[in-house]
Design an enzyme around this catalytic site. Structure first.
Site, PDB file in Angstrom:
ATOM      1  N   GLU A 188       0.789  -1.141   0.040  1.00 45.45           N
ATOM      2  CA  GLU A 188      -0.111   0.070   0.117  1.00 45.45           C
ATOM      3  C   GLU A 188       0.818   1.360   0.019  1.00 45.45           C
ATOM      4  O   GLU A 188       0.326   2.465  -0.049  1.00 45.45           O
ATOM      5  CB  GLU A 188      -0.920   0.039   1.268  1.00 45.45           C
TER       6      GLU A 188
ATOM      7  N   HIS B 229      -3.204   3.047   8.137  1.00 47.84           N
ATOM      8  CA  HIS B 229      -4.121   2.411   7.368  1.00 47.84           C
ATOM      9  C   HIS B 229      -4.485   1.162   7.949  1.00 47.84           C
ATOM     10  O   HIS B 229      -3.823   0.258   8.498  1.00 47.84           O
ATOM     11  CB  HIS B 229      -3.777   2.014   5.935  1.00 47.84           C
TER      12      HIS B 229
ATOM     13  N   HIS C 184      -7.969  -2.208   8.686  1.00 45.15           N
ATOM     14  CA  HIS C 184      -9.093  -2.967   8.365  1.00 45.15           C
ATOM     15  C   HIS C 184     -10.264  -2.884   9.367  1.00 45.15           C
ATOM     16  O   HIS C 184     -10.933  -3.822   9.514  1.00 45.15           O
ATOM     17  CB  HIS C 184      -8.830  -4.305   7.553  1.00 45.15           C
TER      18      HIS C 184
ATOM     19  N   TYR D 170     -15.419  15.127  18.816  1.00 44.09           N
ATOM     20  CA  TYR D 170     -14.249  14.744  18.536  1.00 44.09           C
ATOM     21  C   TYR D 170     -14.033  14.307  17.144  1.00 44.09           C
ATOM     22  O   TYR D 170     -13.090  14.350  16.468  1.00 44.09           O
ATOM     23  CB  TYR D 170     -13.884  13.806  19.844  1.00 44.09           C
TER      24      TYR D 170
ATOM     25  N   HIS E 119     -12.748  -1.736   1.775  1.00 45.60           N
ATOM     26  CA  HIS E 119     -11.390  -1.969   2.608  1.00 45.60           C
ATOM     27  C   HIS E 119     -10.990  -1.354   3.631  1.00 45.60           C
ATOM     28  O   HIS E 119     -10.555  -2.274   4.337  1.00 45.60           O
ATOM     29  CB  HIS E 119     -10.491  -1.319   1.230  1.00 45.60           C
TER      30      HIS E 119
END
Length: 211
Positions: A74, A93, A95, A120, A160
């Site tokens: 990625e 990143h 999942h 927030y 994703h």
């Protein structure tokens, strides 16, 4: 902070994310931008729960590997966010389940995936953009991120998972955790017509905290 300490920080925070179920198996990746313009990233097919500081990938500013294992597949999306978010010092990143679930819903606005549910969520995440589905590691996702022109610190990859940039690794992690909790709230409240923050309340947060 020294590179040695940054390596340790990546492993420490990544293990915390893994142990709390925010990413599983060998999913998810983390990167930090170094003072010389280069990067540290987690290797491809590595579990965030079991990283070795010495085996993290060290890259130069052009993305060439200098040491360590093969970088995350990625990497292009990380590079695209760094290019378009000048203040970004780290990118995470994951999942994470609730964020992935929200990315599949037909009603979400691709320019602002989640409504302003909490203070927030506005302060730490802001507007989250939805990126259409691309195969994991597809370089085309980088072009999709560049087309956002740096307007978002957080993006959600359809089917994703979330990607969040922050000035520091701690800031990026705080933001991605806030995004996941907001996604969870959205799913819990879906169809119940919850009371959102008003535009005036959002503007007050933006002005007060200079967001």
């Amino acid at each position: 902070m020294s590179e040695t300490k940054l390596r340790d920080q990546i492993c420490l925070f990544s293990r915390s994310l893994f142990e709390r179920g925010l990413t599983s198996g060998s999913s998810g990746n983390v990167s930090i931008r170094l003072e010389d313009g280069g990067f540290l990233t987690t290797p491809t097919d590595s579990s965030l729960g079991f990283l070795d500081p010495a085996r993290l990938t060290r890259l130069d500013a052009a993305g060439h590997v200098l040491s360590g294992d093969k970088p995350t597949k990625e990497l292009p999306l990380h590079q695209a966010l760094y290019e378009t978010r000048n203040g970004a010092g780290a990118i995470v990143h994951l999942h994470s389940t609730h964020s992935v679930a929200v990315s599949m819903l037909p009603e979400i606005d691709p320019h602002s995936v989640l409504p302003p549910l909490t203070a927030y969520s506005v302060m730490r995440v802001g507007h989250t953009a939805l990126i259409p589905y691309y195969r994991p590691g597809d370089p085309a996702v980088a072009d999709a991120i560049r087309n956002l022109h740096g307007k978002h610190t957080a993006v959600l990859l359809a089917n994703h998972g979330p990607v969040v940039a922050g000035r520091t690794l701690q800031a990026a992690i705080n933001s991605i955790e806030e995004l996941e909790e907001t996604a969870r709230l959205y799913l819990l409240l879906r169809g119940l017509n919850p009371r959102l923050l008003s535009q005036e309340q959002v503007e007050d947060l933006v002005d007060h905290f200079k967001l």
